[in-house]
Design an enzyme around this catalytic site. Structure first.
Site, mmCIF file in Angstrom:
data_model
loop_
_atom_site.group_PDB
_atom_site.id
_atom_site.type_symbol
_atom_site.label_atom_id
_atom_site.label_comp_id
_atom_site.label_asym_id
_atom_site.label_seq_id
_atom_site.Cartn_x
_atom_site.Cartn_y
_atom_site.Cartn_z
ATOM 1 C CG ASP A 121 -2.867 4.035 4.623
ATOM 2 O OD1 ASP A 121 -3.821 3.876 5.399
ATOM 3 O OD2 ASP A 121 -2.680 3.335 3.605
ATOM 4 C CD1 TRP B 237 -1.773 -2.273 2.138
ATOM 5 C CD2 TRP B 237 -2.646 -1.763 0.155
ATOM 6 N NE1 TRP B 237 -2.600 -3.310 1.773
ATOM 7 C CE2 TRP B 237 -3.146 -3.026 0.564
ATOM 8 C CE3 TRP B 237 -3.060 -1.238 -1.066
ATOM 9 C CZ2 TRP B 237 -4.039 -3.756 -0.211
ATOM 10 C CZ3 TRP B 237 -3.950 -1.973 -1.842
ATOM 11 C CH2 TRP B 237 -4.423 -3.216 -1.407
ATOM 12 C CE LYS C 271 -7.154 -2.815 6.046
ATOM 13 N NZ LYS C 271 -7.319 -4.189 5.548
#
Length: 355
Positions: A166, A99, A190
């Site tokens: 992030d 990511w 999540k």
């Protein structure tokens, strides 16, 4: 049979969140209508989004000058929105996984990107250390937790420039000094809510400093001005997020969530290190407490599928590693109870005894 949910995302939600969300699907706030069919501009839903933003600020102790936004597009949209809004000449990025790499790719569309360090050559099995952040960068971006590889940065990096992070898979798992950041963003699926909403915590003073024109929907100022309601927001995930935030507060806040998360991870890592069949995949000092990645030791590699099947007989689901790395991944997000970790540990011990 009780299920023990270790999926990496979408992932486990608290019973509190599930029950209240299910009730709201049937009858939202006593309106006689479902949360799925009521106007997002109704006073009932406006109260939801305002309370959710206020609770994010309270739990993370966010200082003045920041806005909490509820956006679409996932963290992947933020890979584009961040540089669109902040990258004027150059930005620093740390490459710690898939990511982070995707974020770097997007940022390069908008300006010079200095990748200060990368652990790609070692299959992202550690967090790079001793890198230098360029003092002339507009911001420094990093991914706090790497779900695929199981590494994590559990501190606010010291930086000569503002940070961008992030935090999709570990937000609300530790206290954060938000004042060090221009933007923190996190996909909700999540540690907060069902997939479909992304939280962005944005410092207003950081905006409006790039020369380029920014499309309306990609400009953070649009969503600040309209209170996350420029277009129809994802009402159900936002409602669920509010329930999770309430649950966090009832349990004692972020420090209590961190205590629980550290205990769960420590117990599982202790078993991985003890068990003669399994071995961890990343350097110990960089181990994630959210996503515990491990494999069979080479001499027992042929037992991988058998263990996944065996775990399934115990109600354990979602422990198969990401398709790009294999092995096992046990995601220990905030809503996962210690009981589920103990069931996994006991299954590992029993499987060891059987072989």
């Amino acid at each position: 049979m009780k299920k023990h949910n270790f999926y990496a995302g979408p992932s486990i939600l608290s019973e509190y969140t599930l029950k209240n969300t299910a009730d709201a699907i049937k009858d939202f706030a006593g309106t006689g209508l479902s949360i799925l069919e009521i106007s997002h501009r109704s006073k009932e839903f406006t109260a939801v989004i305002e309370e959710a933003a206020a609770l994010v600020k309270e739990l993370l102790e966010i200082p003045e000058g920041y806005h909490v936004l509820f956006l679409g597009g996932g963290a992947s949209m933020q890979f584009c929105m961040v540089p669109y809004n902040l990258l004027n000449t150059k930005a620093g990025y740390l490459d710690t996984g898939t990511w982070a790499s995707n974020a770097i790719k997007e940022a390069r569309l908008f300006g010079d990107v200095d990748v200060v360090a990368s652990s790609k050559d070692a299959n992202y099995t550690f967090i790079p250390k001793d890198f230098t952040i360029p003092a002339d960068a507009d911001y420094f971006h990093f991914t706090t937790n790497n779900t695929i590889y199981g590494t994590e940065i559990r501190k606010d990096i010291d930086s000569p420039v503002p940070l961008v992070a992030d935090m999709s898979s570990d937000i609300f798992s530790r206290p954060v000094d938000v004042s060090k950041y221009n933007i923190i963003y996190a996909g909700a699926q999540k540690n907060l809510a069902p997939a479909g909403v992304t939280i962005a915590i944005v410092k207003e003073d950081a905006l409006g400093k790039v020369a380029r024109a920014i499309p309306t929907m990609l400009d953070y100022r649009t969503h600040i001005k309209k209170g996350s309601m420029f277009n129809t927001p994802p009402v159900l995930p936002i409602f669920s997020a509010l329930q999770t935030l309430k649950w966090y507060k009832e349990l004692g806040g972020i420090k209590e969530m961190e205590r629980r998360d550290l205990e769960k991870a420590a117990r599982l890592y202790d078993e991985i290190d003890r068990n003669r069949l399994f071995v961890g995949t990343v350097k110990e000092e960089d181990r994630s407490i959210m996503n515990v990645c491990f494999v069979m030791k080479p001499e027992y590699a042929e037992l991988e599928k058998e263990f996944i099947d065996f775990a399934g007989t115990k109600g354990i689901v979602g422990i198969k590693g990401h398709r790009s790395v294999g092995g096992f991944r046990a995601s220990l997000y905030n809503a996962l109870p210690l009981e589920s970790v103990e069931v996994l540990i006991n299954a590992m011990k029993e499987f060891e005894n059987n072989h």
